[in-house]
Design a protein around this motif. Structure first.
Motif, short mmCIF file in Angstrom:
data_model
loop_
_atom_site.label_atom_id
_atom_site.label_comp_id
_atom_site.label_asym_id
_atom_site.label_seq_id
_atom_site.Cartn_x
_atom_site.Cartn_y
_atom_site.Cartn_z
N HIS A 47 -22.76 5.39 -20.30
CA HIS A 47 -22.94 6.83 -20.17
C HIS A 47 -24.16 7.33 -20.93
O HIS A 47 -24.83 8.27 -20.49
CB HIS A 47 -21.68 7.56 -20.65
N ARG A 88 -18.97 15.75 -14.26
CA ARG A 88 -19.71 15.47 -15.49
C ARG A 88 -21.21 15.38 -15.23
O ARG A 88 -22.02 15.91 -16.01
CB ARG A 88 -19.20 14.15 -16.09
N TYR A 89 -21.61 14.73 -14.13
CA TYR A 89 -23.03 14.47 -13.89
C TYR A 89 -23.63 15.30 -12.76
O TYR A 89 -24.85 15.29 -12.60
CB TYR A 89 -23.24 12.98 -13.61
#
Length: 284
Positions: A47, A88-89
């Protein structure tokens, strides 16, 4: 619903050994792609790398574990992990395969083919509707590479994918190497397949290498192995597609026997040259 917006440039499947080189200077790519299942942990080096890459390049997330074609219901826990990753991304696109890869609680390390029938079509449409509703974004569906055909199929593959896209509103991911591999394996024409493929629905293209082997009878068999350069006939098919569609995001897939970065960069530049020629023709 979020719609795919990967830049119409070459991209590569990200491998950690290339991380420092990719960030060290300008590269011939506009996006990177990662397999969703490799980033479903909470943190750690994967990550940390992805966060930094996301600052410089568009991100495409490619799933290999949803088992869209499974006769059973989708795994809602897996789908929830996928939603958390996308939230999240905020990737530019998300894609999955026209295949199944699970039976009950057993996950198989392969993408397995399907019979093309109305029942299968209805099931996949329902699964894609569920995925897109859960993620709040468009999904791209990738055409498979296959090594057998089902006698019970009543719909050809291009019609099958076109109908899925029409009924769900999903986009398509055209893997040109997969088209070539299965045409060679089944004794059909890759050109004829692409002539009727719903190119207007294609949002991304994959290019990869394959292995030439033989089956137990001694007949030639191509394997979609992602461990070699893109073959010349696949480049030719790709250029013919781009001449019809105009530039599209194009990923170089290389997952096995991964080479040093300059080899991958050279493949990306080759794709970029074809995209540039297509853009020049459109401008003219």
């Amino acid at each position: 619903m979020h719609r795919a917006s990967v830049p119409a440039t070459p991209g590569v499947g990200f491998k950690p050994q290339h991380f420092e080189t990719i960030l060290a200077g300008e590269q011939p790519i506009g996006f990177v792609e990662v397999h969703a299942e490799n980033y479903m942990g909470a943190g750690g080096p994967p990550h940390a790398m992805l966060r930094q890459l996301r600052e410089h390049y568009a991100l495409s997330i490619h799933g290999v574990g949803l088992s869209i074609g499974s006769a059973a219901a989708l795994d809602t826990e897996h789908l929830a992990r996928l939603k958390a990753l996308c939230d999240r991304y905020e990737p530019a696109s998300f894609s999955e395969h026209l295949a199944w890869s699970s039976h009950g609680e057993v996950y198989l390390n392969d993408l397995l083919p399907l019979p093309y029938t109305p029942d299968t079509l209805n099931r996949i449409v329902a699964h894609i509707d569920q995925v897109q509703h859960t993620l709040g974004r468009e999904m791209l569906l990738e055409n498979p590479s296959t090594y057998l055909q089902f006698a019970g199929s009543t719909i050809n593959e291009t019609e099958f994918m076109s109908e899925i896209a029409r009924r769900t509103g999903c986009g398509l991911l055209l893997d040109v190497n997969n088209v070539f591999v299965q045409a060679q394996n089944h004794g059909t024409s890759a050109e004829d397949y692409l002539a009727v493929f719903p190119l207007a629905r294609v949002k991304e293209i994959h290019l990869g290498g394959h292995d030439a082997q033989t089956d137990e009878t001694g007949a030639a068999l191509l394997i979609d192995a992602h461990g070699a350069p893109v073959a010349d006939p696949v480049w030719a098919l790709y250029e013919s597609v781009i001449a019809r569609t105009g530039p599209l995001p194009t990923l170089i897939e290389w997952d096995n026997d991964v080479p040093d970065w300059p080899v991958l960069a050279a493949e990306a530049r080759a794709a970029g040259a074809i995209l540039s020629r297509a853009e020049a023709r459109r401008a003219a």
